[in-house]
Design a protein around this motif. Structure first.
Motif, mmCIF file in Angstrom:
data_model
loop_
_atom_site.group_PDB
_atom_site.id
_atom_site.type_symbol
_atom_site.label_atom_id
_atom_site.label_comp_id
_atom_site.label_asym_id
_atom_site.label_seq_id
_atom_site.Cartn_x
_atom_site.Cartn_y
_atom_site.Cartn_z
ATOM 1 N N ALA A 26 -11.526 0.312 28.131
ATOM 2 C CA ALA A 26 -11.076 1.056 28.675
ATOM 3 C C ALA A 26 -10.856 0.815 29.759
ATOM 4 N N LEU A 27 -11.011 0.368 30.762
ATOM 5 C CA LEU A 27 -10.775 -0.841 32.297
ATOM 6 C C LEU A 27 -9.692 -0.647 32.277
ATOM 7 N N ARG A 28 -8.857 -1.657 31.262
ATOM 8 C CA ARG A 28 -7.713 -2.350 32.003
ATOM 9 C C ARG A 28 -6.748 -1.328 31.579
ATOM 10 N N GLU A 29 -6.929 -0.029 30.634
ATOM 11 C CA GLU A 29 -6.197 1.055 30.333
ATOM 12 C C GLU A 29 -5.826 1.041 32.328
ATOM 13 N N VAL A 30 -6.325 1.542 32.937
ATOM 14 C CA VAL A 30 -6.990 2.692 34.637
ATOM 15 C C VAL A 30 -5.270 1.974 35.198
ATOM 16 N N PRO A 31 -4.344 2.220 35.449
ATOM 17 C CA PRO A 31 -3.298 2.141 36.249
ATOM 18 C C PRO A 31 -3.628 0.942 37.423
ATOM 19 N N GLY A 32 -3.828 0.037 37.624
ATOM 20 C CA GLY A 32 -4.202 -1.844 38.735
ATOM 21 C C GLY A 32 -4.713 -1.968 38.399
ATOM 22 N N VAL A 33 -5.398 -2.142 37.502
ATOM 23 C CA VAL A 33 -6.403 -2.814 36.803
ATOM 24 C C VAL A 33 -5.937 -4.369 36.762
ATOM 25 N N VAL A 34 -6.825 -5.618 37.257
ATOM 26 C CA VAL A 34 -5.985 -6.662 36.889
ATOM 27 C C VAL A 34 -6.571 -7.457 35.538
ATOM 28 N N GLU A 35 -8.081 -7.698 36.091
ATOM 29 C CA GLU A 35 -8.782 -7.540 34.728
ATOM 30 C C GLU A 35 -10.219 -7.139 34.753
ATOM 31 N N SER A 36 -10.990 -7.692 33.934
ATOM 32 C CA SER A 36 -11.916 -6.429 33.587
ATOM 33 C C SER A 36 -13.111 -7.975 32.363
ATOM 34 N N LYS A 37 -14.306 -7.697 33.507
ATOM 35 C CA LYS A 37 -15.258 -8.941 32.597
ATOM 36 C C LYS A 37 -16.387 -8.910 32.357
ATOM 37 N N THR A 38 -16.717 -7.743 31.296
ATOM 38 C CA THR A 38 -17.879 -7.356 31.201
ATOM 39 C C THR A 38 -19.213 -7.989 30.029
ATOM 40 N N THR A 39 -20.173 -7.988 30.220
ATOM 41 C CA THR A 39 -21.174 -9.031 29.654
ATOM 42 C C THR A 39 -21.593 -8.033 29.364
ATOM 43 N N LEU A 40 -22.791 -7.704 27.839
ATOM 44 C CA LEU A 40 -23.480 -7.406 27.193
ATOM 45 C C LEU A 40 -25.419 -7.076 27.869
ATOM 46 N N GLU A 41 -25.729 -8.944 27.693
ATOM 47 C CA GLU A 41 -26.403 -8.703 28.476
ATOM 48 C C GLU A 41 -27.590 -7.843 29.092
ATOM 49 N N ASN A 42 -26.421 -8.057 30.647
ATOM 50 C CA ASN A 42 -26.696 -7.370 31.858
ATOM 51 C C ASN A 42 -26.890 -5.872 32.013
ATOM 52 N N ALA A 57 -11.956 6.341 39.029
ATOM 53 C CA ALA A 57 -10.692 6.580 37.906
ATOM 54 C C ALA A 57 -11.538 5.377 37.019
ATOM 55 N N LEU A 58 -12.492 4.565 37.340
ATOM 56 C CA LEU A 58 -12.769 3.329 36.573
ATOM 57 C C LEU A 58 -14.545 3.900 35.949
ATOM 58 N N ILE A 59 -14.587 5.055 37.013
ATOM 59 C CA ILE A 59 -15.788 5.766 35.875
ATOM 60 C C ILE A 59 -15.800 6.310 35.138
ATOM 61 N N ALA A 60 -14.404 7.600 35.102
ATOM 62 C CA ALA A 60 -13.596 8.290 34.321
ATOM 63 C C ALA A 60 -13.148 7.542 32.560
#
Length: 83
Positions: A26-42, A57-60
């Motif tokens: 979802a975050l990578r689909e936002v125009p202008g986002v280059v990279e997204s790294k998500t961790t479950l643990e935290n 835009a990121l929150i949406a």
């Protein structure tokens, strides 16, 4: 090269690796986002984006994937940290 911003987003309601994948996609689909790294643990996403990307835009994007943004912050990243 456009100025980049590093966002840190704390996400609630993630319970598995599929959740992480959904948030990143979802975050990578936002125009202008280059990279997204998500961790479950935290429950944290670190997003590298052009300076034109807004917190709204990121929150949406996160909320449209079915998750809750608990908090967010931004800063200019160190170039070396994303290479």
């Amino acid at each position: 090269m456009a100025q980049r911003i590093e966002w840190t987003i704390h996400v609630g309601w993630m319970t598995c690796r599929h959740c992480v994948k959904s948030v990143d996609e979802a975050l990578r689909e936002v125009p202008g986002v280059v990279e997204s790294k998500t961790t479950l643990e935290n429950g944290r996403c670190v997003v590298l984006a052009d300076s034109s990307v807004t917190a709204a835009a990121l929150i949406a994007a996160v909320e449209s994937a079915g998750y809750k943004v608990l908090s967010h912050s931004s800063r200019q990243p160190l170039v070396e940290s994303w290479t």
